[in-house]
Scaffold this active site. Sequence first.
Site, PDB file in Angstrom:
ATOM      1  N   ASP A 285       0.864  -1.184   0.000  1.00  0.00           N
ATOM      2  CA  ASP A 285       0.000   0.000   0.000  1.00  0.00           C
ATOM      3  C   ASP A 285       0.897   1.230   0.000  1.00  0.00           C
ATOM      4  OD1 ASP A 285      -3.237   0.343   0.858  1.00  0.00           O
ATOM      5  OD2 ASP A 285      -2.006   2.128   1.087  1.00  0.00           O
TER       6      ASP A 285
ATOM      7  N   TYR B 132     -14.495   8.008 -11.860  1.00  0.00           N
ATOM      8  CA  TYR B 132     -14.241   6.706 -11.232  1.00  0.00           C
ATOM      9  C   TYR B 132     -14.748   5.539 -12.076  1.00  0.00           C
ATOM     10  CZ  TYR B 132     -14.467   3.049  -7.622  1.00  0.00           C
ATOM     11  OH  TYR B 132     -14.326   1.877  -6.910  1.00  0.00           O
TER      12      TYR B 132
ATOM     13  N   LYS C  33     -12.588   2.496 -14.137  1.00  0.00           N
ATOM     14  CA  LYS C  33     -12.806   1.076 -13.870  1.00  0.00           C
ATOM     15  C   LYS C  33     -13.148   0.318 -15.154  1.00  0.00           C
ATOM     16  CE  LYS C  33     -12.212   0.642  -9.375  1.00  0.00           C
ATOM     17  NZ  LYS C  33     -11.114  -0.209  -8.855  1.00  0.00           N
TER      18      LYS C  33
ATOM     19  N   GLU D 201     -16.134   7.764   3.353  1.00  0.00           N
ATOM     20  CA  GLU D 201     -16.990   6.669   3.810  1.00  0.00           C
ATOM     21  C   GLU D 201     -18.210   6.493   2.905  1.00  0.00           C
ATOM     22  OE1 GLU D 201     -18.318  10.407   5.957  1.00  0.00           O
ATOM     23  OE2 GLU D 201     -16.438   9.497   5.304  1.00  0.00           O
TER      24      GLU D 201
ATOM     25  N   GLN E 261     -33.584   7.023  -2.846  1.00  0.00           N
ATOM     26  CA  GLN E 261     -32.667   6.355  -3.767  1.00  0.00           C
ATOM     27  C   GLN E 261     -32.359   4.949  -3.237  1.00  0.00           C
ATOM     28  OE1 GLN E 261     -32.049   9.077  -1.883  1.00  0.00           O
ATOM     29  NE2 GLN E 261     -29.856   9.398  -1.523  1.00  0.00           N
TER      30      GLN E 261
END
Length: 333
Positions: free
Chosen positions: A33, A148, A152, A190, A219
Site C-alpha cells: 500500500d 471513477y 474502472k 466513507e 434512492q
Amino acid sequence: MSQLTLVTGAGGFIGGQLVRDLLAKGVPVRAVDKKQFDDWYFRSPEAENIVADLQLAESCDKVTRDVAHVYNLAADMGGMGFIENNKALCMLSVLINTHMVMSSQKHGVDRFFYSSSACIYPGYRQTETNVVALKESDAYPADSEDGYGWEKLFSERLCRHFREDFGLKTRVARYHNVYGPYGTWDGGREKAPAAVSRKVAMAILSGKHEIEIWGDGEQTRSFMYIDDCLHGSQRLLHSDVEEPLNIGSDEMVTINQLVDIVEDIAGVKLKRKYNVDAPKGVRGRNSDNILIKARLGWAPSIPLRVGMEQTYRWIYDQAKAREEGRPYIAAAA
C-alpha cells in the site's frame, strides 16, 4: 511456481481483511500500500509488508517479482461524496492497473484479480428507484459514473486484452457497495452504511436526535458485507470465469430503509433532515446475481440487518472512544 500472493491496497478496508483471511488459510502474502504503516487499517506481521506507490512503474515491477497470484485492489476512491468531487484523482488509478498488468505479464504471474465496480454501469439504466437489477451485459453501450466509473471500465478492458493477447489469466469482479467493521467511517471517503452508522452514533452521543440524509432518502442501493466480498473474490480468482462478474448483494433497500435498520439496531428514532443538494449518485442500483450463481454456484447472502449490526456497533464504539478522548481506529484512507 511460487504460491506467493500479492495484495495491493493492503492497507485499505478490503485489502487488509483479505490479507488476514489468506494468511489464516496458510497462503503466503506480500501486502503493498502507498500509505505509511501507521495508516494501514490492518497490518499483519506474518505478511511481507511493503510501502510503495503503485502509480509508478518501477514499484509495480518490484512487487510482482516471484508472485503467483495478484489481487489488485489499489485505487484512490471513496463514497459518492468523494468520487463526485475528485474525478481526476479517481482517473489516475488507471496508472496502477496499467503498470500492474504489465509487470504481472512480464514476471509470469499466473492469475490476476481486478476489483472493478458497479459504477461502470450506465447511468441511463439507473434512473428509477425501482431499478431493474444490473446484469453484466448491461455495461454497454457505456455511460459509466464520470471519473471513477470510466477508469474502472477502461481497466476491465485492459485486463481482457492482456488475457487475450498475452495469456494472463485475468479475473474481474464488479463490487457493489462493500461495507463492514474496520472500514472508513468519517472524513469524506466513507460509504452510506458507515456514514449512516456514524450519524446515528453521533446523534446518540451528542444528545441531538436528528440526522442529515443526502438526497430524499428514496434512492435505492444494495450493500455487500465484507465477508461475502472476501469469499467471492477468492472464489472468482480460482475459477475459470473470464468475463467480469457482479459480486454484490441483491437485497435492495432505500436509504431511508437503511436508516430505519440502523435506528432499530441503536434503539432510537431520529428527526430526519434531507439535504437534496448533497451528492447522491444514481437514483437506483441493484446487483443481478443470476450469472454468478450459474458460474460460481454461489452468491453473496449475508442479510443487511446482520451485517449492519456488526458495522454499527463497531462504529459506535470508535465514535464514543473519540468523543471521550480515548484511542480509536480512525480508518481514514
